[in-house]
Design a protein around this motif. Structure first.
Motif, PDB file in Angstrom:
ATOM      1  N   SER A   1      40.060  57.247 -14.280  1.00 36.91           N
ATOM      2  CA  SER A   1      39.827  57.868 -12.981  1.00 36.91           C
ATOM      3  C   SER A   1      40.911  57.477 -11.978  1.00 36.91           C
ATOM      4  CB  SER A   1      38.466  57.442 -12.440  1.00 36.91           C
ATOM      5  OG  SER A   1      38.266  57.953 -11.142  1.00 36.91           O
ATOM      6  N   GLY A   2      41.488  58.492 -11.338  1.00 35.07           N
ATOM      7  CA  GLY A   2      42.484  58.265 -10.305  1.00 35.07           C
ATOM      8  C   GLY A   2      43.900  58.087 -10.805  1.00 35.07           C
ATOM      9  N   TYR A   3      44.096  58.050 -12.131  1.00 29.49           N
ATOM     10  CA  TYR A   3      45.445  57.868 -12.685  1.00 29.49           C
ATOM     11  C   TYR A   3      46.076  59.215 -13.001  1.00 29.49           C
ATOM     12  CZ  TYR A   3      45.116  52.821 -12.986  1.00 29.49           C
ATOM     13  OH  TYR A   3      45.031  51.489 -12.673  1.00 29.49           O
ATOM     14  N   MET A   4      47.391  59.264 -12.881  1.00 31.05           N
ATOM     15  CA  MET A   4      48.113  60.510 -13.140  1.00 31.05           C
ATOM     16  C   MET A   4      49.550  60.216 -13.522  1.00 31.05           C
ATOM     17  SD  MET A   4      48.530  61.737  -9.169  1.00 31.05           S
ATOM     18  CE  MET A   4      46.784  61.408  -8.877  1.00 31.05           C
ATOM     19  N   GLU A   5      50.143  61.180 -14.205  1.00 29.77           N
ATOM     20  CA  GLU A   5      51.569  61.116 -14.488  1.00 29.77           C
ATOM     21  C   GLU A   5      52.320  61.609 -13.258  1.00 29.77           C
ATOM     22  OE1 GLU A   5      52.276  63.418 -17.984  1.00 29.77           O
ATOM     23  OE2 GLU A   5      50.830  62.319 -19.199  1.00 29.77           O
ATOM     24  N   GLY A   6      53.539  61.160 -13.092  1.00 29.78           N
ATOM     25  CA  GLY A   6      54.318  61.630 -11.955  1.00 29.78           C
ATOM     26  C   GLY A   6      55.134  60.520 -11.330  1.00 29.78           C
ATOM     27  N   GLY A   7      55.785  60.872 -10.201  1.00 30.30           N
ATOM     28  CA  GLY A   7      56.670  59.936  -9.526  1.00 30.30           C
ATOM     29  C   GLY A   7      55.939  59.052  -8.538  1.00 30.30           C
ATOM     30  N   ALA A   8      56.712  58.400  -7.686  1.00 35.10           N
ATOM     31  CA  ALA A   8      56.166  57.403  -6.756  1.00 35.10           C
ATOM     32  C   ALA A   8      55.501  58.032  -5.542  1.00 35.10           C
ATOM     33  CB  ALA A   8      57.280  56.469  -6.303  1.00 35.10           C
ATOM     34  N   THR A   9      55.765  59.312  -5.290  1.00 35.67           N
ATOM     35  CA  THR A   9      55.173  59.962  -4.117  1.00 35.67           C
ATOM     36  C   THR A   9      54.365  61.181  -4.542  1.00 35.67           C
ATOM     37  OG1 THR A   9      57.119  61.378  -3.761  1.00 35.67           O
ATOM     38  CG2 THR A   9      57.097  59.235  -2.659  1.00 35.67           C
ATOM     39  N   GLY A  10      53.475  61.599  -3.648  1.00 39.11           N
ATOM     40  CA  GLY A  10      52.698  62.812  -3.875  1.00 39.11           C
ATOM     41  C   GLY A  10      51.577  62.624  -4.878  1.00 39.11           C
ATOM     42  N   THR A  11      50.934  63.722  -5.203  1.00 35.48           N
ATOM     43  CA  THR A  11      49.777  63.688  -6.094  1.00 35.48           C
ATOM     44  C   THR A  11      49.759  64.920  -6.988  1.00 35.48           C
ATOM     45  OG1 THR A  11      47.367  63.424  -6.171  1.00 35.48           O
ATOM     46  CG2 THR A  11      48.228  64.879  -4.477  1.00 35.48           C
ATOM     47  N   THR A  12      48.721  65.021  -7.833  1.00 36.27           N
ATOM     48  CA  THR A  12      48.595  66.181  -8.708  1.00 36.27           C
ATOM     49  C   THR A  12      47.134  66.363  -9.096  1.00 36.27           C
ATOM     50  OG1 THR A  12      49.566  67.301 -10.619  1.00 36.27           O
ATOM     51  CG2 THR A  12      49.011  64.973 -10.887  1.00 36.27           C
ATOM     52  N   HIS A  13      46.896  67.215 -10.066  1.00 41.19           N
ATOM     53  CA  HIS A  13      45.558  67.571 -10.524  1.00 41.19           C
ATOM     54  C   HIS A  13      45.660  68.026 -11.971  1.00 41.19           C
ATOM     55  CE1 HIS A  13      47.091  71.669 -10.136  1.00 41.19           C
ATOM     56  NE2 HIS A  13      47.615  71.238  -8.998  1.00 41.19           N
ATOM     57  N   SER A  14      44.577  68.057 -12.669  1.00 44.48           N
ATOM     58  CA  SER A  14      44.459  68.555 -14.047  1.00 44.48           C
ATOM     59  C   SER A  14      43.315  67.890 -14.789  1.00 44.48           C
ATOM     60  CB  SER A  14      45.754  68.359 -14.866  1.00 44.48           C
ATOM     61  OG  SER A  14      45.980  66.992 -15.159  1.00 44.48           O
ATOM     62  N   ALA A  15      42.689  66.865 -14.181  1.00 48.29           N
ATOM     63  CA  ALA A  15      41.683  66.061 -14.862  1.00 48.29           C
ATOM     64  C   ALA A  15      40.304  66.721 -14.851  1.00 48.29           C
ATOM     65  CB  ALA A  15      41.602  64.681 -14.217  1.00 48.29           C
ATOM     66  N   TRP A  16      39.383  66.141 -15.644  1.00 49.61           N
ATOM     67  CA  TRP A  16      38.011  66.619 -15.681  1.00 49.61           C
ATOM     68  C   TRP A  16      37.204  66.112 -14.496  1.00 49.61           C
ATOM     69  CZ3 TRP A  16      33.749  63.496 -15.488  1.00 49.61           C
ATOM     70  CH2 TRP A  16      33.960  62.125 -15.703  1.00 49.61           C
ATOM     71  N   ASN A  17      37.678  65.072 -13.843  1.00 48.19           N
ATOM     72  CA  ASN A  17      36.904  64.370 -12.820  1.00 48.19           C
ATOM     73  C   ASN A  17      36.563  65.270 -11.633  1.00 48.19           C
ATOM     74  OD1 ASN A  17      39.045  62.634 -14.219  1.00 48.19           O
ATOM     75  ND2 ASN A  17      37.539  61.104 -13.620  1.00 48.19           N
ATOM     76  N   PRO A  18      35.449  64.983 -10.938  1.00 45.35           N
ATOM     77  CA  PRO A  18      35.039  65.818  -9.809  1.00 45.35           C
ATOM     78  C   PRO A  18      36.096  65.987  -8.718  1.00 45.35           C
ATOM     79  CG  PRO A  18      33.225  64.403 -10.461  1.00 45.35           C
ATOM     80  CD  PRO A  18      34.423  63.964 -11.269  1.00 45.35           C
ATOM     81  N   TYR A  19      36.967  64.977  -8.528  1.00 46.50           N
ATOM     82  CA  TYR A  19      37.993  65.149  -7.494  1.00 46.50           C
ATOM     83  C   TYR A  19      38.935  66.300  -7.822  1.00 46.50           C
ATOM     84  CZ  TYR A  19      40.477  61.867 -10.660  1.00 46.50           C
ATOM     85  OH  TYR A  19      41.029  61.225 -11.759  1.00 46.50           O
ATOM     86  N   ASP A  20      39.049  66.680  -9.079  1.00 48.92           N
ATOM     87  CA  ASP A  20      39.862  67.833  -9.475  1.00 48.92           C
ATOM     88  C   ASP A  20      39.024  69.079  -9.760  1.00 48.92           C
ATOM     89  OD1 ASP A  20      42.301  66.578  -9.246  1.00 48.92           O
ATOM     90  OD2 ASP A  20      42.581  66.240 -11.395  1.00 48.92           O
TER      91      ASP A  20
END
Length: 550
Positions: free
Chosen positions: A479-498
């Motif tokens: 929960s709360g972990y993602m691939e990517g760089g040091a800034t910004g955010t993303t989505h794609s997970a099953w979790n309710p936040y996405d």
């Protein structure tokens, strides 16, 4: 004789009266449909935005019109992974899931073509509305089922008009379906709205005239400052945070943003500002007027997607002043659009729904700042480690050919030619990734029914798994972990936040109210089909939301 005449008259009366009654009944129960259906998808909208900013939304804005005069499905969820743009737009309008409709991500690796595929790519068509290039080589052909727009066309023998509009090509093309009159998207190279030869040979005059205005340059001249005094944005973080991106250049570290330098040269920068929503609204208005949508009693459909919240959200995150300001401005834009439809189509004559293709996670830096679970998953290091490990154990570092949508694709041709143990390779990969602290679950997709998962996770993986197109190994991050760089955010997970998204209906025959029961993105198309008395799309698995379709 009189008795005979009276008998004949009585008989005629008995024959005619039921016929007249029947005619009246048919007339009184003639099929009723709205003049126009407007589908609104906000690219990257969390459900909680409806209430986080509620006190700041305008009384005559779009969101309060939905919430106070329309119907809200408060617990609407996405029933699959990955929760990304192309899948979301397709699911809303087809009522289907990637396992069936074939749009399994924004892009994926196609094992048959042995290359990466973009969701709406179509090399068989050309750009319309701009100089030659690949921006317009797009169509809905990769989508394997019909949309609700297609079904409306079928129901009216193609007398309806269907138009799709979005800054992102996939946001305009996939919702409008296979039989649309047109889909338009924004070309960041030149600031034009374009289409493809799948739909037409040249842009209609109204679209050409709209492009000639070059509205983007006008908006660049205005710059981007907050709509209200910046100290009133108490629902957001401080204006400048080290974990926020810098889409306008490293020298621009917060409000106000000077956009003048982009005029005439960088037409893509507008996507990361609220003006991307403005040009979308203006294009939608131009389409309603130019195509005379909703002008007669044959129902038309306009599918509009707002892409800029996704650009802004990826760069700055859901807790930023930028995103709050974006939604406050979008609220006003929607209110103005509804007033436009009231005047153009008529109050109560159009039906609108609003949803999102996905939500979004907090920026990892924000989560760490507030001691919340989350962080970055070092996918690059994992890739290097796996290449080394597989080379040592199986004699090749190229046994993984792709990583898309948290799925690893194996190089089956190489594995077969080297006569390697495929199950052993999968086991090696699963064991390595399973030891990583950022990974919650990892498993081979051909065995996922044997893996202990929660019912929600299992259903979402199953609904996202397409046997012909999906990868070999699925990774679910903590929960709360993602691939990517040091800034910004993303989505794609099953979790309710996405996966927890808004779903609102307003207008024609929509009762005021709400439900807190669980509903799904797939239910939108089924509900529209019921309200319009048309067939559900060909891959629809959704259920009718009875509270709306009374």
């Amino acid at each position: 004789m009189r008795l005979l005449l009276a008998t004949i008259c009585f008989s005629l009366f008995c024959f005619i009266a039921p016929a007249q009654t029947k005619t009246s009944t048919v007339s009184g129960t003639a099929l009723s449909r709205p003049k126009l259906v407007v589908g609104i998808v906000i690219d990257q909208m969390r459900w909680d935005y409806l209430y986080r900013y509620y006190d700041r939304y305008a009384p005559d804005g779009g969101f309060k019109r939905f919430l106070n005069k329309g119907f809200s499905c408060e617990n609407t969820l996405i029933p699959y992974v990955p929760t990304v743009t192309a899948c979301g737009h397709t699911c809303i309008y087809t009522g289907s899931v990637p396992a069936i409709h074939g749009i399994i991500g924004n892009g994926w690796y196609d094992p048959l073509k042995q290359r990466s595929v973009y969701c709406t790519e179509d090399p068989g068509v050309e750009t319309v509305g701009a100089a030659a290039g690949t921006a317009g080589s797009m169509s809905p052909r990769n989508m394997q089922v019909t949309t609700i727009c297609d079904e409306l066309n079928l129901a009216t023998n193609f007398r309806s008009k269907v138009i799709g509009i979005a800054v992102k090509d996939r946001g305009g093309i996939l919702p409008a379906g296979h039989s649309a009159n047109a889909a338009y998207w924004y070309d960041s190279r030149n600031g034009n709205w374009i289409s493809s030869t799948y739909y037409m040979k040249e842009l209609p005059k109204w679209a050409q005239d709209f492009n000639a205005k070059k509205l983007v340059d006008k908006y660049y001249g205005l710059g981007w400052n907050t709509l209200y005094p910046i100290n009133s944005y108490v629902q957001s973080t401080a204006d400048e945070k080290p974990y926020e991106g810098k889409p306008f250049g490293a020298e621009q570290k917060g409000f106000p943003y000077d956009l003048k330098k982009f005029a005439g040269s960088n037409y893509g920068a507008v996507n990361s500002t609220p003006y991307g929503n403005t040009i979308t609204i203006e294009m939608a208005k131009a389409a309603v007027t130019g195509e005379q949508l909703g002008a007669d009693n044959i129902t038309d459909m306009l599918a509009v997607s707002f892409s800029s919240p996704d650009y802004i959200g990826h760069a700055f995150g859901p807790n930023s002043v930028e995103q709050e300001d974006d939604y406050l401005r979008l609220d006003k834009e929607l209110g103005g659009f509804f007033s436009f439809l009231d005047a153009k189509v008529g109050k109560g004559q159009y039906l609108v729904f609003l949803s999102a293709d996905h939500a979004v996670a907090h920026v990892p830096g924000f989560s760490e700042e507030h001691k919340l679970p989350g962080g970055h998953a070092p996918a690059g290091r994992w890739s290097q480690d796996l290449a080394k490990l597989l080379n040592e154990k199986y004699g090749s570092s190229k046994l993984i050919i792709g990583n898309y949508n948290h799925q690893l694709y194996l190089n089956h041709h190489l594995i077969d030619s080297m006569k390697l143990d495929e199950d052993g390779i999968k086991k090696t990969i699963v064991q390595y990734l399973g030891r990583q602290p950022e990974v919650a679950r990892v498993f081979a997709l051909d065995k996922f029914m044997e893996v202990p998962l929660t019912a929600t996770q299992r259903d979402m993986v199953a609904n996202g798994y397409n046997q012909k197109l999906s990868g070999d190994i699925q990774v679910l991050l903590q929960s709360g972990y993602m691939e990517g760089g040091a800034t910004g955010t993303t989505h794609s997970a099953w979790n309710p936040y996405d996966s927890h998204i808004p779903l609102l209906f307003y207008g024609w025959k929509v009762p005021a109210g709400k439900t807190n029961r669980e509903t799904y993105m797939t239910d939108i198309a089924a509900t529209l089909a019921a309200m319009l008395h048309i067939q559900m799309p060909s891959g629809c698995v959704g259920k009718v939301i009875e509270e709306v379709a009374k």
